[in-house]
Structures are given as structure tokens and as C-alpha cells.
Design a protein around this motif. Structure first.
Motif, short mmCIF file in Angstrom:
data_model
loop_
_atom_site.label_atom_id
_atom_site.label_comp_id
_atom_site.label_asym_id
_atom_site.label_seq_id
_atom_site.Cartn_x
_atom_site.Cartn_y
_atom_site.Cartn_z
N THR A 26 0.86 -1.17 0.00
CA THR A 26 0.00 0.00 0.00
C THR A 26 0.89 1.21 0.00
O THR A 26 1.89 1.28 0.65
CB THR A 26 -0.94 0.05 1.20
N PHE A 27 1.22 1.71 -0.63
CA PHE A 27 2.10 2.85 -0.82
C PHE A 27 1.36 4.12 -0.49
O PHE A 27 0.29 4.38 -0.99
CB PHE A 27 2.56 2.86 -2.28
N ARG A 277 11.91 -3.09 -4.10
CA ARG A 277 10.92 -2.52 -3.20
C ARG A 277 11.65 -1.63 -2.20
O ARG A 277 12.87 -1.73 -2.03
CB ARG A 277 10.14 -3.62 -2.48
N GLU A 279 10.69 -0.68 1.70
CA GLU A 279 9.65 -0.96 2.69
C GLU A 279 10.00 -0.41 4.06
O GLU A 279 11.17 -0.21 4.40
CB GLU A 279 9.42 -2.47 2.78
N GLN A 280 8.95 -0.22 4.86
CA GLN A 280 9.11 0.23 6.22
C GLN A 280 9.97 -0.74 7.04
O GLN A 280 10.70 -0.34 7.93
CB GLN A 280 7.74 0.39 6.88
N THR A 322 3.58 1.19 -6.11
CA THR A 322 3.13 0.19 -5.14
C THR A 322 4.29 -0.54 -4.48
O THR A 322 4.09 -1.26 -3.50
CB THR A 322 2.20 -0.83 -5.80
N ARG A 323 5.50 -0.37 -5.02
CA ARG A 323 6.67 -1.04 -4.43
C ARG A 323 7.25 -0.26 -3.26
O ARG A 323 8.21 -0.71 -2.63
CB ARG A 323 7.74 -1.25 -5.50
N THR A 325 6.59 1.25 0.46
CA THR A 325 5.64 1.16 1.58
C THR A 325 6.15 1.89 2.81
O THR A 325 5.77 1.56 3.92
CB THR A 325 5.37 -0.31 1.95
#
Length: 332
Positions: A26-27, A277, A279-280, A322-323, A325
Motif C-alpha cells: 500500500t504505498f 521494493r 519498505e518500512q 506500489t513497491r 511502503t
């Protein structure tokens, strides 16, 4: 071959897998917000060919090349490969101006950031769960409780360094072993020669050790919940126009790896997860390792780096938003 999930020694024959040798998570709307210093793209000129520092014999190097005999993706059309022996040495190439980009592990990023090295994190390229510590089973090191008094090797500044400390802490062995820093150019050879009794090594050193020692080598497993990452970092200030071809080339390479992996039998597949990606979870991991580095005295005391400010999600977001997050990429 079914892997036994015990915190004991396992034979390492399962590590020698063809697909693993060709490899090294979910970006929000904010992720597409151009940050204040984003260099302007220059559409009226060809992208500048960049230099990518990568350990050419490791999973990251193979990821850039896929097959050293048949360069594809990044090595074929988007960047010139600059070989280096380990992630920290790749970052040194970056700092010295000998490379524009580098493929490095999370631990190397943490130590470089604490040292004040300017860098930008563009994407995670692959991840893997480290299965355990390598040990000389033929010398009686068949379980973690046999390790007191042993010499445990590691390569400074690598993800294997962090994993080794986690493993020793988990088994309450931190004060019962002698830690030995290894030369990355001969880490597997040091284990084979008996200079150390166990070592926390990633590929390619892990597979090199298996080739040298065979059934004399065992795996001391531990479920530590640590996922090692390989990340694309850059010298700050480079235009997206120049960086995008490299990310697209890497994406082509990981797509080829994933396709090849899907064709492998389930028990022959590597533990790597490939795909670009940001990511967090990477940010959380960098912050956790920063606390570890300060606690272990590996970095100077003082305020830790702001790892969020090292993230540059806008480039990857141009390929696929979308990559990304990150909860709050922010604006620099």
C-alpha cells in the motif's frame, strides 16, 4: 531433502544449490511527492552510464550479472560493474568516487551512515533469512552448547557480522567465545584451514566453505527472525534520469531469477526473495542495527543517523509506486 528445524547441527549439502549461486521485501501518497532536492530530469540527453559497485562473486554480484558468462540486465546495458570483495568495500568505492551506485547489505549501510558517509537508499533488491552459523562438525562443534571456548569468525560490517552477534547473544555465548574478524577475500579458507571453529558467513563464502569442507561442515540453526537485505544505494544528488535505467535493468535481472527459480524443484530453491521494493521493514531494521552498533561500540557515541532521510523513494516510485511502503518518506 527436508530441513530439520532444531537448534543443532545440520549437514550443509542442501546449501549447494544451483539457483542459489545465481543470486545474492500500500504505498502512501507521500511516496510520490517530489522531495525538495530531487535533481531535475534531463529528457533531452541520453542517460549517463553509471558505475555499479558489487561483490562479483556474491549473491549481489550474480544478481547484477545473473550469469557471469552471459551478462544481462544491469551489466548488459545500464551500468558498468565495479568489482569489490564485500559490501563495506563497495561503499568505500562509492565514497572514493570510483562508483556511482553499490549493492550492499543493511549492516554496511548502518555503519557507513554512522561514519557520516553521504548516501541514498534507492531500493531493496533481495532478502533472505540466514539459516544459521557454520561450524566444524568434524571437530565436535555439533550444537551451540559445544561452542564455549571456540573461535567464531565474521566479516566486519556485513550482515553476517550482525547475525553472528545475534546468534551468540541468543545462545548466551557472547562472553564464552573468541570472535575473530576474517579477511573477506579468504573467509571460507580460514574456516577450512582451522583458523576459526565456526563462522557467520553469507553467500558466496557459505557455499565456498561447503565446497571446501563438505560433510565436515555443519549448520547450527537458530530462529532469530532476522532477514538480511541487499540494497541499491547511490551517491546523493544524481538525476533520476540517470538512475532509472539501472533500476529497470535490475528489475529485469530479478524477473529472470524469479522465472528460473520457479522452474526449480521445491527442495532446490534458494531462500532468497527477489524484487525491487522500499519498505518500512528496512527502515525498522536499520534503526535496530544502529542501536546494536552503538551498544557494541562499533560506532561513536552520539545521536544516531536519521535513516528516514537516507531514503529516496521517488526514483522507484516512478517505476511502480506500489513497491514503496514507507509510512512517511518525508521531504529532504
Amino acid at each position: 531433502m527436508t530441513m530439520r528445524r532444531h537448534r543443532v547441527a545440520l549437514p550443509l549439502a542442501w546449501l549447494a544449490r544451483p539457483f542459489a549461486t545465481g543470486l545474492w521485501s500500500t504505498f502512501g501518497a507521500l511516496a510520490t511527492t517530489a522531495h525538495a532536492n530531487e535533481p531535475t530530469m534531463t529528457a533531452d540527453r541520453p542517460a549517463r552510464r553509471l558505475r555499479l559497485a558489487s561483490p562479483v562473486t556474491s549473491a549481489t554480484g550474480s544478481l547484477a550479472l545473473v550469469d557471469p558468462a552471459r551478462p544481462v540486465g544491469v551489466a548488459a546495458g545500464a551500468a558498468d560493474l565495479v568489482p569489490c570483495a564485500s559490501g563495506p568495500l563497495c561503499l568505500q568505492r562509492l565514497a572514493e568516487g570510483q562508483a556511482d551506485l553499490a549493492l550492499v547489505g543493511d549492516t554496511a549501510i548502518v555503519l557507513a551512515a554512522h561514519a557520516g558517509q553521504p548516501l541514498e537508499v534507492l531500493a531493496t533488491v533481495s532478502t533472505t533469512r540466514l539459516p544459521g552459523l557454520l561450524a566444524r562438525g568434524d571437530r565436535g562443534y555439533l550444537r551451540p552448547d559445544r561452542l564455549p571456548g571456540a573461535r567464531v569468525g565474521y566479516i566486519h560490517g556485513t550482515s553476517g557480522h550482525y547475525f553472528t552477534d545475534l546468534f551468540l547473544t541468543f545462545h548466551r555465548l557472547s562472553d564464552q567465545v573468541r570472535r575473530v574478524p576474517l579477511d573477506p577475500s579468504r573467509a571460507a579458507q580460514a574456516l577450512a584451514a582451522g583458523e576459526v571453529d565456526a563462522a557467520g558467513l553469507l553467500d558466496p563464502w557459505r557455499q565456498q566453505a561447503q565446497a571446501l569442507l563438505g560433510e565436515r561442515l555443519v549448520l547450527l540453526t537458530a530462529s532469530l527472525g532476522y532477514t538480511a537485505t541487499v540494497n541499491l544505494v547511490a551517491r546523493p544528488g544524481q538525476p533520476s534520469h540517470d538512475l532509472l535505467p539501472v533500476l529497470r535493468g535490475l528489475q529485469q535481472a530479478v524477473t529472470a531469477l524469479n522465472t528460473a527459480g520457479a522452474a526449480e524443484p521445491p527442495d532446490a530453491r534458494s531462500g532468497y526473495r527477489h524484487g525491487l521494493r522500499l519498505e518500512q521493514s528496512l527502515l525498522n531494521q536499520l534503526e535496530a542495527q544502529s542501536r546494536w552498533a552503538q551498544r557494541e561500540g562499533l560506532v561513536p557515541e552520539g545521536a544516531p543517523p536519521d535513516f528516514l532521510q537516507l531514503m529516496r523513494p521517488q526514483v522507484l516510485a516512478q517505476i511502480d509506486p506500489t513497491r514503496v511502503t514507507l509510512v512517511s518518506p518525508g521531504v529532504r
